[in-house]
Structures are given as structure tokens and as C-alpha cells.
Design an enzyme around this catalytic site. Structure first.
Site, mmCIF file in Angstrom:
data_model
loop_
_atom_site.group_PDB
_atom_site.id
_atom_site.type_symbol
_atom_site.label_atom_id
_atom_site.label_comp_id
_atom_site.label_asym_id
_atom_site.label_seq_id
_atom_site.Cartn_x
_atom_site.Cartn_y
_atom_site.Cartn_z
ATOM 1 N N GLY D 149 8.934 -2.112 -1.336
ATOM 2 C CA GLY D 149 9.519 -3.187 -0.171
ATOM 3 C C GLY D 149 8.634 -4.074 -0.894
ATOM 4 N N CYS D 150 8.854 -5.650 -0.669
ATOM 5 C CA CYS D 150 7.442 -6.887 -0.626
ATOM 6 C C CYS D 150 6.277 -6.339 -0.146
ATOM 7 C CB CYS D 150 7.719 -7.988 -0.726
ATOM 8 S SG CYS D 150 8.942 -8.522 0.541
ATOM 9 N N TYR D 151 6.560 -6.173 1.161
ATOM 10 C CA TYR D 151 5.438 -5.780 2.271
ATOM 11 C C TYR D 151 4.528 -4.609 2.078
ATOM 12 C CZ TYR D 151 7.064 -9.729 5.171
ATOM 13 O OH TYR D 151 6.921 -10.978 6.014
ATOM 14 N N ALA D 154 2.124 -4.711 -0.952
ATOM 15 C CA ALA D 154 1.200 -5.786 -0.705
ATOM 16 C C ALA D 154 0.057 -4.166 0.968
ATOM 17 C CB ALA D 154 1.061 -6.945 0.136
#
Lengths: 346, 346, 346, 346
Positions: D149-151, D154
Site C-alpha cells: 500500500g502507499c501509506y 512511505a
């Protein structure tokens, strides 16, 4: 009519004071000063005031301001409000400073974070911290008001009730704040150059922002002991608005409903504080242009932590609106006078 | 107090009417209806109204609305205001329609551009086009007001004075308009999906936008003859504001100063029209949130053409503010009642 | 490998040249100069280049640049490229100027609009106007390229084919252009201060923008006679992109399909020009970050006018991408070398 | 050439895969499927691909896809990738899922947070979590990749090195993340309607976002014990980019320099991870359009806490770019193949 002087009227908080005051039924703008734009009409510098203000910006003249005004607002870089305040107060008038010069009870704290010597520490005892929701009574009789910073306003509104109620611990507080760019003022800087800010989110002054000691000072009052917070401000690509996301350790397994109940009880009757229903989160857009603060909370049983959300317009409740709210208190007016309008949406 | 009903209150123009009316000293919101949100509080649908409106949205009931209201605002898709108007007018109340149903004197024009049969052409004779700067006297006695479209408002304010004064030709007019996205309403569409609109400028409905015949109808009145315009609307990545850039052929080598003089003369005493000084151009940001229009002009001797600039807030002067201005006229109130506030800047 | 020098590398067009050249398979950045940032790493000034460029910005030294580079790009304020060009050309190297110094065949036009004396009018005869779609053959053998302005690029791509085909009249042309803010460069100015530009659309330099004579010069070539245009640039709240909306009188009742057919025929085989299908309008977002131009057209039988739409990225096809396209031509490379990438969407 | 199929190509991550793959020197797009747009050209749905992709979107046909492709990317709502994966893997081809279906080692965690039964828990053992910086070796031999996932991407890039190095405690971790709106996809929703999102910052899914268990799973691997995080996602008014601001308790009074040293050591040689110098903070704009992550850190001796900052483009390193990076690993290509371009700035 209360005669108002605004020193430093060509910045955003100055213009916002004028926007609010032109429809204030009991006050009128008497003097506007500006170093850079003296001689120009306010409406030339700020065309949105065309037709609403025909005043001309002047250079600052303390005798004139003190003679013509009942109250003076200072919107100046830190350090510059002290001499104005001294002169205005000596002449028996009142002063509301939108800067940092009178926000600290302890001059040493100011000096450590702002790296200048405070030139009138005695005035710090006289000044009242202008958060009406916490200091209403003292403000009524005040002559010198230290209007709070924008980040402290958003943060304190979220934290103080829960600290006072003892539902959160004063240790381990984290404040992650997101601000629109107008908070950085009208001064030119690559950091606020359109093409650099648009489509960008970034943190700045991590761990060293000057609003940190201001937040800590007031949290210490609420907690009855010293408090340290991690405070991280961020710039988001919008003009107005601050959202503070605050993390606090719950002292017991309180529910979201109980946290909101503390807020509702604490702020009952407050005209500018709106506690949102469970499951609804504050958004800056809902308070843009208004003096309201929107509060929300989530208790997370997985982590034993509360996540508190507080949204204000940095130029209104975070600056000029709150300053007018304070003026109303100083002059015995209903607090909402001239401020009873909703924000602009969308 | 004037009792106001708003039919279709859950769209942006409905919400904007409420924002304005909650601080109107002589009117109060009596009924709010919504098909999609009936049963919910207005402040639940629009959190910025928290603390300012405690009304609940209802399903539309003509008897109730006519009984409880003095004036009804309709903010509905075209075609839907006709039956409401008929029912409200029959009961002796007044109606201000923010849609297109009553804007055309000739039902055939409406039918050609909107591709529906007009169900009450007789009402078109009764309706007054609600641009107070041009139809003030007729509006005072009206029962049915056709509130103008946003693009026509911006365009007509720029063109009508110069056409009437005979300084520009009615042939060869070009209107290049730029609008914020709120003009497209609250209905979901890929065209107004954030990630598609942000950082984007684009034209739409080139040559076929339905505001074209509305503009042409009113220009024909001013010119005393049929007028055809090239009208190109654009979507720009902002929420509020319309800037119309209008190109017109000068009938003689007039100067910029002379064009502005025509404006100033024509609009003298108008509370909401601001003619900017030579060299200053209107920007949408200066009128955001206010009912003002800002006008500017440049005469270009190289091309023999005038470039006219007109900025309004599409939701205020372009819709709900103008509707309240019309309401004030209908009820004999000063036109600025409840509307005398500047916009928000920055 | 072609060795490239960039004079004025710390502005947006300089950084964009570097962004493109670091992935160019046949060129490499050899020298970067900057007056303000000399001594700093390029990646320090522009963090998006971290890991892609390890070059240090230097002060300009013509001997060094001419010795180490095969081609020099100048991205300087007008007037400053002339001495660089002279020195570079004398040393037998090539120069592509992204400013205005070599765009005019007639020094008097330059001097009238830019209000400076041209210091090397002889070079104007040597310079080739760097719009490859119109001047490809001459560019192949050129030593000095005048890279076109961003507005002229968007405008000329839309107008030249139709003028040459004789389907539109050279009289009565109007160019209404909307530009992202990056076009104003990295220099600080209240006009590009975030809080002033965001949520705002405004015209500027109405009737007097310096790209006007550049547009007119090239239209005159296409029309075979002098041409005058009304050109109005606007600033819209986005970083990149220009949309030119162009109004032209049709010489006969051509259809939209016929206009698009002219474009398709004219631009067949052009790698960077995309003619969109009827009913689809160019949007800046579709070309953001790429060297492509998107073209659209509408013939409006009501007004006898064509509305032409042209979208480019002002920093790519409007500046640095086109400059690299020109470099490819100068060095006999396929024109798309290093430029064959689509834009970023959304 | 690696033949690529993209299932669900009409969403933003699908379009971003195409944007990247059209310039990938060793892969080509063979099949694009879409439920909503089958039969349309990809460039009709996404005009920025005009001239770069002439493929037509098809309905999904597993036999065709498996026959024509070497690797399949699934960009589908959770639950929908399982049957595709099964079919593709059975036919001996590889699959990279951009959704959540294969991210969890424990089906029960998936089922608890996503509230559906996992239909192929056996595949979870086969799947490799596609963060190449942590799982490079296992990815080289994988057939099934769970693209993160993107979160989580990061967040994990910021936390894992410091957890593994033992300089921060696994208790008390707080992740405050800010995301551009493209992360919410192309589906219509009032929450992503332009006028509601613009000029607005807000938290959502506080304490219950489905990326929480994904973050915790990987942190547990790094910490060697269970980890609980407070994770609060926010929507900021921009299209692309995630900034994660992470708060962690230091296990000893480490300095900022020491934190950055851990990063630099851990990520040395990593082509897509840039550790910024002390005092420079990551900003989303610097990685927009690129596959890079920018990392920064501040050790705050006042609070004993580290503030970690991590910026990525949610559609590139947070989705499609990382998927291509994984594809490169699967096929033995250099990891940067087709991905070695900087972001777009400004």
C-alpha cells in the site's frame, strides 16, 4: 463607537481585521499604519476592500494613534510591539498585540526561543493571554492582550479541556499541525512562492517552532505541571486553515463518546466552539472565513491513545477574529459582536 | 421578518442562500427542502453551518411552503421550478428562481437550447430578469424573479453600459469566461473529480453553452437589435469565481479612461459594482464571498478593440447573493441588507 | 555524447533542461552556471534532482563553457544572452537561447517592445526561430536558435496551419491565453506569492504583453501579410500548462471536421502534435510534463467563427522540451530523442 | 520483451502503469482490461496517452491474458484479485497485485480488517511482500507479488531501518500521514469532489484505516515482536504525494546526524531512496512523478523523540512504479529499468 487603530495594517492579519471591523456595529477603523504602503489607500493595497474602506495608510505616529483611538491592534514582527504598547498604555488606551511580544509569562522563555532581549518584562505581568474560552474573566478588565498564536489556539482548544478533566496524560503529547500558506504572511520568500508550494506538503521548523513554548506554557497551566510536546508544523497547499491532529495517552479506557462529552460540557455556551458529532471530523474548509473552531475526537482502544482534531481559520480564530473577540470583551460587548457569521463553503 | 423557503437547499446555491440569510436582519429561513437529504439537519450536510442553522431538511410540500413562507427560492434543475412557481404564485407568495426556467422572454429560445417544452410560457411574461442594476424598477413590484445565470451576470455587467452608450459595436463580440468548479454544482461527475480538475484548465461546451442565448437576449435589449456572441466557458482549478474577458470592437478610438468613465457614470451609486482604476485588473479573489462585481477595461489602439474584464463570485453575485439582493428589492428593503460585507482575501 | 552547458541553470527552465537531459541518451550536462547559487550543488537547489545530477553550479566563464560544451542553452533575462551568444558562436559552438534576444527578424520590433537597444542585430539574421514544426529544415543547419516563447508556441501551433490553408482570415484574430504560474519564473514577486495567486484568475499585461509581436511576426509569415492580434494572457492557479483559446473568422462556412482535417494533414508525422477528435477539447493536464501539444477546434456556424484550442506545458514544449527538440535537430538526432515520454496524469 | 497485462487499467494506477511501461525498454503492454470502458481506446479514456498507446481496453478473459502475457498486474478492489491470481499462476505466469489481497501473511488479519473471507489463504504463503528494499532476494524468485500500500511504503521506509538498528522503541509509534487525493482513485465520491476537497485538509478513517495492520505486520518483522501504531491518514488538497510524519521514542539520546547515518548505511546503493541532508526536509513535490522516496529525520532532545519524514509519490513508489520495480526483479532486469527518471518540479 470604539475607535480602532491598526499598526501594521498592510499584512494579512491587518487586512483581516479591517474585513471584520467594517461590519462591526460598535467599532470603526480610525487609523491604519504601514511602513511599506504609507500614503496608499487600503483598498489599493487590498482590492477586496474597495467600497468598504476609504482609509489611507499612514506612517506610525504614536501621539496621533493614541489620541484618535480607543484600542490599538499591533500586527508587527516580534520585538516591535513593545514600544508601541508602552506608548499606548501610558496614554491610557488599550492594546491587543497579534504578535508574540506579550504571550509569555516568563521573559526568559521568550528570550530563549525568540533570541532577543525582552525590553519590557514588566508588561508581561500585565498582559492577559487572549484565549477567551480560558481567560474570559481576566480579559474583561485587561488593558494589554496577548493574542495567541494560530497553532497554539488550535492546539489548546483541543487539549486543555481533556487535561483539566484528567482524562489524558500530560506526558507524551504530540501535535502534528497542518497550516495554509497565509499563515506565513505577505512577505516574499521562496518558501511561499506559488510554484514551490502548490501540489506540495512539507514539514518545517521541526522541533524548534516558536509556538512550541507558547503551547507548553498554557498546557502547564491546565496540567498543573510542566509539559513538553512534540510539535511539528506542516505547510499544505491551501491559503487558509489549520488542522491540528493531537495525540495523547488516555489515562483510562475512555470512549470516543466520553471524550466528546468532556468537550461539550467544557464548551457549553461557547459561541465559537463547535464539537462535532462522533464519527464526523473537523475540516478546515468548514471554518474558513469564520471565527469558529471545530473539534473532534477518537479514542483508540487498540493503542490506548486519543486522537484529537481541531480546525480553525488561522487568520480569524487564529488571529484577527480572536483579536476582535478580545476587543469585544475589553469593551463589555457581547463576544460575538461583528463576528456572528458562518464560514464560506465550498 | 420575511419568512424564506428554499427548495433544493442541499446544493451549493442553497447552502449559500442559508449562509447569507442567517445574518440577514430582516429575513429568516423557514423551510429548507431537499430530495436527497430530507430528514437530515442542514448543519449535518454542511458542517460550516453548525451553530448557525438548526433547521432540518424536509421533503417538498407545496402547501406547507406556501403557508409558512413569504418568498420561495428555487435552486433546482431546469424544468423543475415551473410547477413550484405556479403553486407558490397561486397562493399569493413570491418566487425567485435561481435556475433557467424563467429567464427567457421567448419560450422558443428556451426550448431550442434546453431541449424541453416550456410548461408555462405565460409565466415568462410575468417574470422579471433579476439583474437589479438593469431592472431595478420592475423588480420592486415583481412576484416572479428569474435570477440570472452566473456567466450572464459577469458578461452583461461588462457589456451593457458600453453597448447602451454606443461606444462598442454589437457585432463581433467575444466572451471568454473562466469559472471556478463550484459552478458545476455538487453532483458527482468525472469532470469535477478533484484529481481531474486540479492543475488543469480546459474549455467546455464550446459554442453551445446554454448561457449563450441568455447573454444574447439581454445584449439585444441593450443594443436595440439582435446580437450574436461567441461564448466560451472554461473551468479553472479553483472553487469560486468567474472572470469574463470580453472582446468588443470600438466604434471610435476611445481611450481606456473613457471606457472606465462610461462604467463609472453608469454604475454610480451602485453598491455592488466597483469600477477599478485604470491599469488595475479585476481578479476573482477580490470578490470571493462577496456580492460585488469588479470591472476593468483596456482600449487597445493597435487593434481598435476593447478588452473588458469582469469578476464576480459565481455563488454570490452569480447566484445566491443576487437572489437576496432581488428579495430585498421585492420587499422594499435597502438592497444591501444582509449583503454589506466584503469578500475574503487572501 | 553532446556536451551541454546551461547558462542560468537555477531558474525553472534551467532545472527543466536538466530534468530532460539526465535521461537523454546522447547528451550530457557538462556545465551549469548560476549567478545566485554558484558553488551549490544543483540537487541542493532542486531536491527533485537528488540522485540524478551531482553537478555543482558555477559562475559563468565563457572560455570554460565554450571549451567544454558543444552546445549552450541560455536561460537569462532578455538582453543577457547576446554577449554569451557572440562568445560561444565565435568559438564555433552552438547556442540555443530560451529568451527573447534572437526571436525577432527586425531589431526595431524588439527594441520597441523590450525597450532596450539590441546589441547585435546582425545575429538576428543568423538566428532561426526554433519551432521545428515550421522551421525544421533551417534548424538542421543552424548555429543559433531562438527558442520561441511559451504563449507564441501554443498560439502559432493553432493558427499557422489554418492561416496557410486559407480557411481563416488574418484579420480579427483574438488570443485569450491562460497560463500556470511557473511561467513567471522563480523570482519572488507579490504576483506569484502563493496566497495571492491561489483561488484566483486574473488577466495581466492586457494588450501590451511582449509575446504579442512575436506572435504577429510568425502569423505574418503564414498569412503573407501583416497581422494584428488581440492577445490577453491570464494567470490561473496551477503550476504548469498553457491553454490558448483562439478566435478566428472563418473565410467560408467550414465545419469542425474540416478544421481538424487541416490540422491532421498539416501535422501528419509530427511526433509531438496531437490533434484530438471532434468534441474532445485539449486540457493542460494531459500534456503536463511532456513535450506534446494538444489541439482542438470548433467551427461555430452561428457566428461564422472558429474557436481553436491549444494546450502545452509551458516549461516543456513552451521552453525546455522544445529547446532539446531543437538541439536534436542541430545534431542530426531523431527529434524525439530524450523526449519520448507521456505527461503525468492525474 | 516482457508481455504485460493490466487488469483494471482504467483506474489511476492502471494508467500510471501504462505511462511507465510505454518507455520501458524491455516490456510492452499486451493486454489492458476494464469493466467500465471495454471497447474504448486507452488514449480516449486517458488523453495524456494519445500518441503513446494505441491499445484498446478489453473485457477480462483469463485464457487470453494468460496466453498473451508473461506477467499480469491487477489493479482491482480487494477480493477481486484472488481468482485472477489463481488462474494466472495455474498457467505458469506471474502476477503482481496492486491491491490488498496478498499483503497479509495471516488470513485472519486480512479478514478482520477487510471484513471478507479470504478465498485462497494458501496463496498468502506464496506471495512475497513487494518492498524491494526489504525483500529483494525473495522477490527475485517470486511468482506472486503483493505490491505494498502507499501509506505502508512511505511509513516502512522511514521506520524499518531505525527499528532494526534498535535506535527507536517499537512502543509508542505514531504515524501521521498526508496524502494527495489521487490515492482515493477515480471512483466518484463527494469526498473527492473538487469543491469539497480544494482548500481543505482533513483526517479520515482515524484509527481504523486498513493500511494499519499492513504497517504493523512489517514493523513486527523489523522489531521482532508485535507492534501497534496510531495511524492517521489525512487528505490534503493536491493530486499526488504522500508525506508520512512519524513519531518514535529514541532508545538513547541519539542525534539527528546519527539517525540519518542509520538511513544512509541501510539504504546505501539503493537507487530509489534518497536520504536528505540534516536540516532539509522531504517534500512531496520533489518526488512527484518519480519512483524515489525522500527521507529526513530530526532527533528532538527536548522530548527524547525522533521525528521521521518520508515522502513518495503515491502512484509511483506507492503503487505503479514499485510494481514495475518488482517486475524488473522478477525478470532479472536491473531494478531501475524504465524507472530512471527524476520527478517533475515545479
Amino acid at each position: 463607537m470604539i475607535k480602532v487603530g491598526i499598526i501594521g495594517a498592510s499584512g494579512y492579519t491587518g487586512a483581516e481585521l479591517v474585513r471584520i471591523l467594517v461590519r462591526h456595529p460598535a467599532a470603526e477603523v480610525a487609523v491604519l499604519t504601514s511602513r511599506s504602503y504609507a500614503g496608499k489607500e487600503m483598498a489599493e493595497v487590498f482590492p477586496h476592500l474597495t467600497g468598504f474602506s476609504d482609509r489611507v495608510l499612514e506612517t506610525f505616529d504614536v501621539e496621533k494613534v493614541a489620541a484618535e483611538c480607543d484600542v490599538v491592534f499591533t500586527a508587527l514582527p516580534h520585538g516591535h510591539a513593545v514600544p508601541v504598547a508602552r506608548a499606548v498604555l501610558e496614554r491610557g488606551k488599550r492594546l491587543i498585540d497579534l504578535g508574540a511580544d506579550f504571550r509569555f509569562r516568563d521573559a526568559a522563555v521568550y528570550e530563549a526561543w525568540y533570541r532577543v532581549v525582552h525590553e519590557a518584562p514588566a508588561l508581561l505581568q500585565e498582559a492577559v493571554y487572549g484565549l477567551p474560552e480560558f481567560y474570559r474573566e481576566r480579559l474583561r478588565g485587561a488593558s494589554l492582550v496577548a493574542n495567541p498564536g494560530c497553532y497554539p489556539t488550535a492546539t489548546l482548544l483541543a487539549l486543555v479541556p481533556l487535561l483539566r478533566a484528567g482524562v489524558i496524560a500530560p506526558e507524551g503529547l504530540i501535535v502534528d499541525a497542518k497550516s495554509g500558506v497565509s499563515g506565513a504572511g505577505r512577505g516574499l520568500d521562496l518558501r511561499t512562492h506559488y510554484a514551490e508550494v502548490n501540489e506540495n506538503v512539507q514539514a518545517y521548523n521541526v522541533g524548534v517552532h516558536r509556538h512550541t513554548p507558547e503551547i507548553e506554557q498554557e498546557l502547564a497551566v491546565a496540567a498543573g505541571k510542566d509539559v513538553r510536546v512534540s510539535f511539528t508544523p506542516h505547510l499544505v497547499p491551501q491559503t487558509r486553515g489549520i488542522l491540528a491532529t493531537v495525540y495523547a495517552n488516555l489515562k483510562a479506557p475512555f470512549s470516543t463518546g466520553e471524550l466528546l462529552e468532556v468537550y461539550r460540557y467544557f464548551y457549553q455556551g461557547e459561541p465559537f466552539i463547535q464539537v462535532l458529532p462522533e464519527g464526523v471530523f473537523p475540516q478546515t474548509k468548514s471554518v474558513a472565513g469564520s471565527n469558529c473552531a471545530h473539534l473532534g475526537a477518537v479514542a483508540d482502544p487498540r493503542t490506548g491513545r486519543a486522537v484529537l482534531l481541531s480546525a480553525i481559520d488561522n487568520l480569524v480564530k487564529g488571529a484577527s477574529g480572536q483579536a476582535v473577540q478580545n476587543m469585544n470583551l475589553l469593551f463589555g460587548l457581547p463576544e460575538t459582536t461583528g463576528l456572528d457569521f458562518p464560514g464560506i463553503f465550498p
